[in-house]
Design an enzyme around this catalytic site. Structure first.
Site, PDB file in Angstrom:
ATOM      1  N   MET A 129       4.869 -23.874 -11.071  1.00  0.00           N
ATOM      2  CA  MET A 129       5.116 -24.987 -11.947  1.00  0.00           C
ATOM      3  C   MET A 129       5.528 -26.144 -11.063  1.00  0.00           C
ATOM      4  O   MET A 129       6.253 -25.935 -10.119  1.00  0.00           O
ATOM      5  CB  MET A 129       6.210 -24.552 -12.904  1.00  0.00           C
ATOM      6  CG  MET A 129       6.764 -25.527 -13.913  1.00  0.00           C
ATOM      7  SD  MET A 129       7.694 -26.959 -13.477  1.00  0.00           S
ATOM      8  CE  MET A 129       9.013 -26.414 -12.491  1.00  0.00           C
ATOM      9  N   PRO A 130       5.092 -27.288 -11.194  1.00  0.00           N
ATOM     10  CA  PRO A 130       4.150 -27.780 -12.191  1.00  0.00           C
ATOM     11  C   PRO A 130       2.696 -27.666 -11.745  1.00  0.00           C
ATOM     12  O   PRO A 130       2.412 -27.341 -10.599  1.00  0.00           O
ATOM     13  CB  PRO A 130       4.550 -29.254 -12.326  1.00  0.00           C
ATOM     14  CG  PRO A 130       5.076 -29.615 -10.986  1.00  0.00           C
ATOM     15  CD  PRO A 130       5.735 -28.369 -10.448  1.00  0.00           C
ATOM     16  N   LEU A 131       1.809 -27.963 -12.676  1.00  0.00           N
ATOM     17  CA  LEU A 131       0.394 -28.093 -12.362  1.00  0.00           C
ATOM     18  C   LEU A 131       0.070 -29.572 -12.478  1.00  0.00           C
ATOM     19  O   LEU A 131       0.316 -30.190 -13.511  1.00  0.00           O
ATOM     20  CB  LEU A 131      -0.462 -27.284 -13.329  1.00  0.00           C
ATOM     21  CG  LEU A 131      -1.973 -27.467 -13.181  1.00  0.00           C
ATOM     22  CD1 LEU A 131      -2.449 -26.994 -11.805  1.00  0.00           C
ATOM     23  CD2 LEU A 131      -2.701 -26.733 -14.289  1.00  0.00           C
ATOM     24  N   ALA A 165       1.712 -30.857 -15.897  1.00  0.00           N
ATOM     25  CA  ALA A 165       2.141 -29.810 -16.826  1.00  0.00           C
ATOM     26  C   ALA A 165       3.395 -29.191 -16.228  1.00  0.00           C
ATOM     27  O   ALA A 165       3.379 -28.703 -15.092  1.00  0.00           O
ATOM     28  CB  ALA A 165       1.045 -28.763 -17.008  1.00  0.00           C
TER      29      ALA A 165
END
Length: 127
Positions: A1-3, A72
């Site tokens: 995380m994150p993307l 994301a």
């Protein structure tokens, strides 16, 4: 995380694209406390006809150097952290590779922790 997904007009150099990823990652590490090695970024280059945006939406003058960044992330950050991240990313990218502040579009997509699998079919962040 994150993307992180980065969309930009085709034709920029490898150094330019690297500067984008490095500036975004520094910002995520500093503001969202993301581990330095937690880096998953996808860069998509588009021909001019396939990168469609309003050049003056909200009275912001955008140029052909428009860069869209979608992040994301887990839904665990405060409004203050989000605002600080937007500012930090713009500051970083203005410094290197020299993107105009008006050309940086950021969209944050928040998801629950159980919606991540980093491999092996396991939801590593699920409690």
């Amino acid at each position: 995380m994150p993307l992180t997904r980065i969309s930009l007009r085709a034709g920029q150099s490898a150094e330019y694209r690297k500067a984008l990823t490095e500036g975004i990652q520094r910002s995520l590490v500093e503001i969202f406390n993301v581990p330095k090695d937690d880096i998953f970024m996808l860069i998509t280059e588009h021909e001019a006809a396939n990168l469609i945006y309003d050049r003056q939406y909200l009275n912001i003058e955008r140029s052909d150097d428009f860069v869209a960044i979608q992040l994301a992330v887990t839904n665990s950050r405060t409004l203050e952290q989000k605002k600080a991240l937007y500012k930090r990313i713009v500051d970083e990218l203005a410094e290197s590779p020299g993107v105009r502040r008006e050309d940086v579009f950021i969209n944050l997509v928040e998801v629950a922790k159980e919606n991540w699998s980093f491999g092996n079919g396991i939801a590593q962040y699920a409690l």
